[in-house]
Motif scaffolding. Sequence first.
Motif, PDB file in Angstrom:
ATOM      1  N   MET A 184       0.839  -1.198   0.000  1.00 10.78           N
ATOM      2  CA  MET A 184       0.000   0.000   0.000  1.00 10.78           C
ATOM      3  C   MET A 184       0.877   1.252   0.000  1.00 10.78           C
ATOM      4  O   MET A 184       0.607   2.224  -0.724  1.00 10.78           O
ATOM      5  CB  MET A 184      -0.919  -0.012   1.234  1.00 10.78           C
ATOM      6  N   ARG A 185       1.927   1.207   0.795  1.00 10.48           N
ATOM      7  CA  ARG A 185       2.821   2.369   0.874  1.00 10.48           C
ATOM      8  C   ARG A 185       3.499   2.608  -0.476  1.00 10.48           C
ATOM      9  O   ARG A 185       3.600   3.749  -0.942  1.00 10.48           O
ATOM     10  CB  ARG A 185       3.859   2.132   1.964  1.00 10.48           C
ATOM     11  N   GLU A 186       3.949   1.543  -1.131  1.00 11.32           N
ATOM     12  CA  GLU A 186       4.597   1.681  -2.431  1.00 11.32           C
ATOM     13  C   GLU A 186       3.645   2.267  -3.467  1.00 11.32           C
ATOM     14  O   GLU A 186       4.024   3.136  -4.265  1.00 11.32           O
ATOM     15  CB  GLU A 186       5.109   0.324  -2.895  1.00 11.32           C
ATOM     16  N   LEU A 187       2.399   1.806  -3.466  1.00 14.39           N
ATOM     17  CA  LEU A 187       1.410   2.308  -4.427  1.00 14.39           C
ATOM     18  C   LEU A 187       1.150   3.794  -4.207  1.00 14.39           C
ATOM     19  O   LEU A 187       1.061   4.578  -5.163  1.00 14.39           O
ATOM     20  CB  LEU A 187       0.104   1.519  -4.285  1.00 14.39           C
ATOM     21  N   LEU A 188       1.028   4.191  -2.939  1.00 18.74           N
ATOM     22  CA  LEU A 188       0.761   5.606  -2.642  1.00 18.74           C
ATOM     23  C   LEU A 188       1.970   6.480  -2.963  1.00 18.74           C
ATOM     24  O   LEU A 188       1.814   7.607  -3.479  1.00 18.74           O
ATOM     25  CB  LEU A 188       0.367   5.754  -1.172  1.00 18.74           C
ATOM     26  N   ASP A 189       3.150   5.985  -2.674  1.00 15.26           N
ATOM     27  CA  ASP A 189       4.351   6.772  -2.985  1.00 15.26           C
ATOM     28  C   ASP A 189       4.479   6.972  -4.488  1.00 15.26           C
ATOM     29  O   ASP A 189       4.834   8.077  -4.954  1.00 15.26           O
ATOM     30  CB  ASP A 189       5.593   6.060  -2.447  1.00 15.26           C
ATOM     31  N   ALA A 190       4.200   5.929  -5.252  1.00 15.11           N
ATOM     32  CA  ALA A 190       4.264   6.053  -6.711  1.00 15.11           C
ATOM     33  C   ALA A 190       3.242   7.073  -7.207  1.00 15.11           C
ATOM     34  O   ALA A 190       3.522   7.879  -8.110  1.00 15.11           O
ATOM     35  CB  ALA A 190       4.028   4.694  -7.359  1.00 15.11           C
ATOM     36  N   PHE A 191       2.068   7.067  -6.610  1.00 11.58           N
ATOM     37  CA  PHE A 191       1.020   8.011  -7.006  1.00 11.58           C
ATOM     38  C   PHE A 191       1.444   9.443  -6.658  1.00 11.58           C
ATOM     39  O   PHE A 191       1.215  10.382  -7.435  1.00 11.58           O
ATOM     40  CB  PHE A 191      -0.284   7.642  -6.303  1.00 11.58           C
ATOM     41  N   LEU A 192       2.058   9.624  -5.478  1.00 10.57           N
ATOM     42  CA  LEU A 192       2.530  10.948  -5.073  1.00 10.57           C
ATOM     43  C   LEU A 192       3.584  11.488  -6.047  1.00 10.57           C
ATOM     44  O   LEU A 192       3.540  12.660  -6.444  1.00 10.57           O
ATOM     45  CB  LEU A 192       3.128  10.884  -3.667  1.00 10.57           C
ATOM     46  N   VAL A 193       4.491  10.632  -6.440  1.00 10.70           N
ATOM     47  CA  VAL A 193       5.525  11.052  -7.398  1.00 10.70           C
ATOM     48  C   VAL A 193       4.891  11.430  -8.728  1.00 10.70           C
ATOM     49  O   VAL A 193       5.248  12.445  -9.358  1.00 10.70           O
ATOM     50  CB  VAL A 193       6.563   9.923  -7.590  1.00 10.70           C
ATOM     51  N   MET A 195       1.883  12.539  -9.266  1.00 11.39           N
ATOM     52  CA  MET A 195       1.105  13.776  -9.170  1.00 11.39           C
ATOM     53  C   MET A 195       2.019  15.000  -9.233  1.00 11.39           C
ATOM     54  O   MET A 195       1.741  15.956  -9.948  1.00 11.39           O
ATOM     55  CB  MET A 195       0.313  13.811  -7.846  1.00 11.39           C
ATOM     56  N   GLY A 196       3.090  14.973  -8.481  1.00  7.35           N
ATOM     57  CA  GLY A 196       3.942  16.153  -8.430  1.00  7.35           C
ATOM     58  C   GLY A 196       3.126  17.376  -8.071  1.00  7.35           C
ATOM     59  O   GLY A 196       2.390  17.392  -7.079  1.00  7.35           O
ATOM     60  N   ASP A 197       3.248  18.421  -8.879  1.00  9.33           N
ATOM     61  CA  ASP A 197       2.478  19.646  -8.664  1.00  9.33           C
ATOM     62  C   ASP A 197       1.315  19.764  -9.639  1.00  9.33           C
ATOM     63  O   ASP A 197       0.671  20.811  -9.703  1.00  9.33           O
ATOM     64  CB  ASP A 197       3.398  20.866  -8.827  1.00  9.33           C
ATOM     65  N   ARG A 198       1.045  18.685 -10.405  1.00 10.42           N
ATOM     66  CA  ARG A 198      -0.009  18.780 -11.428  1.00 10.42           C
ATOM     67  C   ARG A 198      -1.398  18.892 -10.816  1.00 10.42           C
ATOM     68  O   ARG A 198      -2.213  19.679 -11.285  1.00 10.42           O
ATOM     69  CB  ARG A 198       0.043  17.550 -12.346  1.00 10.42           C
ATOM     70  N   ARG A 199      -1.668  18.082  -9.806  1.00  6.23           N
ATOM     71  CA  ARG A 199      -2.993  18.096  -9.177  1.00  6.23           C
ATOM     72  C   ARG A 199      -2.794  18.071  -7.672  1.00  6.23           C
ATOM     73  O   ARG A 199      -2.625  17.014  -7.064  1.00  6.23           O
ATOM     74  CB  ARG A 199      -3.801  16.882  -9.619  1.00  6.23           C
ATOM     75  N   LEU A 200      -2.814  19.248  -7.060  1.00  9.01           N
ATOM     76  CA  LEU A 200      -2.581  19.312  -5.624  1.00  9.01           C
ATOM     77  C   LEU A 200      -3.688  18.601  -4.835  1.00  9.01           C
ATOM     78  O   LEU A 200      -3.439  18.067  -3.754  1.00  9.01           O
ATOM     79  CB  LEU A 200      -2.460  20.765  -5.173  1.00  9.01           C
ATOM     80  N   ASP A 201      -4.913  18.612  -5.376  1.00  8.23           N
ATOM     81  CA  ASP A 201      -6.001  17.954  -4.656  1.00  8.23           C
ATOM     82  C   ASP A 201      -5.764  16.449  -4.568  1.00  8.23           C
ATOM     83  O   ASP A 201      -5.995  15.822  -3.522  1.00  8.23           O
ATOM     84  CB  ASP A 201      -7.343  18.247  -5.316  1.00  8.23           C
ATOM     85  N   LEU A 202      -5.246  15.855  -5.687  1.00  4.54           N
ATOM     86  CA  LEU A 202      -4.958  14.427  -5.654  1.00  4.54           C
ATOM     87  C   LEU A 202      -3.715  14.132  -4.825  1.00  4.54           C
ATOM     88  O   LEU A 202      -3.620  13.076  -4.191  1.00  4.54           O
ATOM     89  CB  LEU A 202      -4.789  13.889  -7.075  1.00  4.54           C
ATOM     90  N   ARG A 203      -2.783  15.049  -4.824  1.00  7.27           N
ATOM     91  CA  ARG A 203      -1.593  14.879  -3.977  1.00  7.27           C
ATOM     92  C   ARG A 203      -2.000  14.873  -2.503  1.00  7.27           C
ATOM     93  O   ARG A 203      -1.510  14.050  -1.715  1.00  7.27           O
ATOM     94  CB  ARG A 203      -0.597  16.005  -4.255  1.00  7.27           C
TER      95      ARG A 203
END
Length: 794
Positions: A184-193, A195-203
């Motif tokens: 779960m942590r790996e999946l979320l970290d990948a999603f955070l990377v 997102m970057g600054d493209r969608r702050l709401d999703l970040r």
Amino acid sequence: MSAKADWQDLQHRMAGKWQVPLMAASVVMLGYALVRLTPPASELPWNDAIRHLASRVERGDHRLAVDLGEKLLRREDVNPRVQAQIHLQLARARFDWATDLGLKRADTGAQIIDDYEQAAAMDVPLVPYDDERMGHALEWQGKIAQAVGHYDDALAVGDGKDLDLRRHALSLTLKHLSPPPEQMRELLDAFLVEMGDRRLDLRLWAIERRIDLHDITNTLDEATTLLTRNAEVFDGTPLQKQVEFLEAWLLYRMGHYAEAEAHARSIRNSVGHTDPVYAMTGWLLGRVVMSDDGPERPIEALSFFEDVLKYHTGTPYAVACRVGSGEALAMLERYDESLEAFRVAVEEMPLVSDNHVVSRDVLRTTLSVLADAQRMQNQLGAAVEFARLARQLVEPREVEQAALVLEQLAGLEEGFAHGLDHDEARSRPVVDHPVPARSEAARTAFAQAAESYMSLAHLDVINERRSASAIWRAAEMLATAGLPERAIGLYRAFIVERPDHSLVPRAMLRVGQLLQMSGDLAGAVEAYQVCYRRFPRSLDGSRALIPLARSYMAMGPDSASLVERTLRIVLDDSDVFTPQAPEFAEALFLLGEAVYRRGDYEQAIATLEEALGRYPDDPRRWQATFLLADAYRQSGLALKGEIVQAKFAEEIVQMRHESQRRFDEAQGLYHRIIAEYEDRGPHDLQGREGIYLKHAYLYEADCFFENQNYRRALELYEQAASLYKDSASALAAYVQMINSHVFLGQPQEARVALARARVLVDAIPDAAFAASISPETRADWKRYFDWLGKSDLF
């Protein structure tokens, strides 16, 4: 130039030109002819028909597209390749139509998937959005893993930039597929990377999920580090206050309640009532003040929750506040209001998408804990309602969890039903089988418990032990609910489906007991006989002999020999019952009653004296004492009648002495019965005990009368007549009073007693004669007293 002038000029120029209206008429007729000659869409050539169907789907004419597609499938000239193309368009139309109407049901999803599978079977090309549609359709059916697979396919084949779909797929994975924490942590970290600054709401969403994960794994220090590292990105954005809320929430979860409260109040004071952060901080403040560390402040917490609900509805935090309100109200012992708050929360749960604040699992657990707490406080009504709400939050596919919740609910419903029936049950004799509850409320409650047990049995078919236990409890509940036919059906199904189960003999016994209680004596006898024949050495098989004997007894005198023969098996030939067994005692008392009924008073005396000697404290002792007393009295009367046939003086003396002894024995026993029942009081007498007491008064006097102690007999008859002056039994007492006075040589007193009897016969209520077991009516008694007055008795 005016519009009127233009029109007049046009009229002037067209005057006399007949070709113009003729041309217009021709155009109309040509259009009509084209419409008449154009075949309907369902009859077009296949290429045109498919294009027409696809255009309707693209235009959003979903209902018309579905109707047309189904018509095309019914055409005789349809071939498999064309069928596949039609199914593809039908799948798209059905999905869009269901989405527009909000009909996201499992059956609709299954139909959409079937259409797609029909299309895929002929290799009809799909686009990424078709995979997304299939993902949603599978999600509607609860097939989450397959749904995520299709979402991933859609993202892989497409440009991969549909970030909302990616978040949705990840959310489903985290919530329903339960990957290990590290994954779960790996999946979320990948999603955070990504997102970057493209969608702050999703970040921010990903950060919240990471914090949830740290909360579960008890690594909140890492959550604090994560939030600190990302907080600067949100400074000066609309999401900044939400990040500050997360800081306060972390303080709360780490046990720093005072700091959390201060921080949350500061944030809340900086936003408006309608701001989502106002709802978040209001919920958090309510949780903080209800925390276990320090004094609990449920009233203050309730005010925070209610304030949020005033300005925010239909949001995850509104549902969370309803749950908080329910907990606070329960702490204040305002259980009806608490239940209502939870009931609304349960109703609103499905309406709030992506609710990570209150999960179904947490709310269900909360309700189950409250139900158990109410049970321990003996508040079973409230406990049942909490458990019923918990049941609504169980997913059908979560079999083990659903079984645990149903097991709790059924047990609470059973306890609640017994509580309703408790006061009545105390006044009923103790038996080893379910007895129908007397009140309608209790019967309804038992029936509800039965339904829950049956649901548990049908749900948990893999766990045979629990399933069998649930079916058994359901049958017991139905029997207690006064539904014998349904109970018998379950017991018989239990016997057929589980022939080797240890409870099969008892199930057979139950069938006989219920048939006996329902009045089907022949059916009961057959059930008991089968039970004993199949399991003669088991406890329940042997127990069938007692009610079998009672069934024979209820059939009348013709079955008397069967009664005694059956009871003799228990008393003389049983490998199961010893004299210490309650069944042995019951058989012995019952045998005494059986031989008494048959008129074998000598045998009745011997059997009843043995029963009372073995079991002096048995609850049946007073009934047995009455029967023993009456057996002595009847045998004394019989012996007295035989004296006239005796030929020798010594024999006559012995018979007279024995007769007097038996009357003395009977009188002493009757007197003991009167003393016992008088000590209890009339309101504590059960069943036939009131009749025994009435007869004991009269029969004790009769014993003195038969032994020629007329003065003592008079005293007792007078007492009985006074006690039962509103009963026809008092008239029988007056008859004996008249006889006693005559034998004492007191004709004047006898006439007075007759006069009193004549007054009494008119004063006794009609209902007393109707309720009397004696066949004599008021008129019969009046005729008898008239005859007595005219006789030469005096």
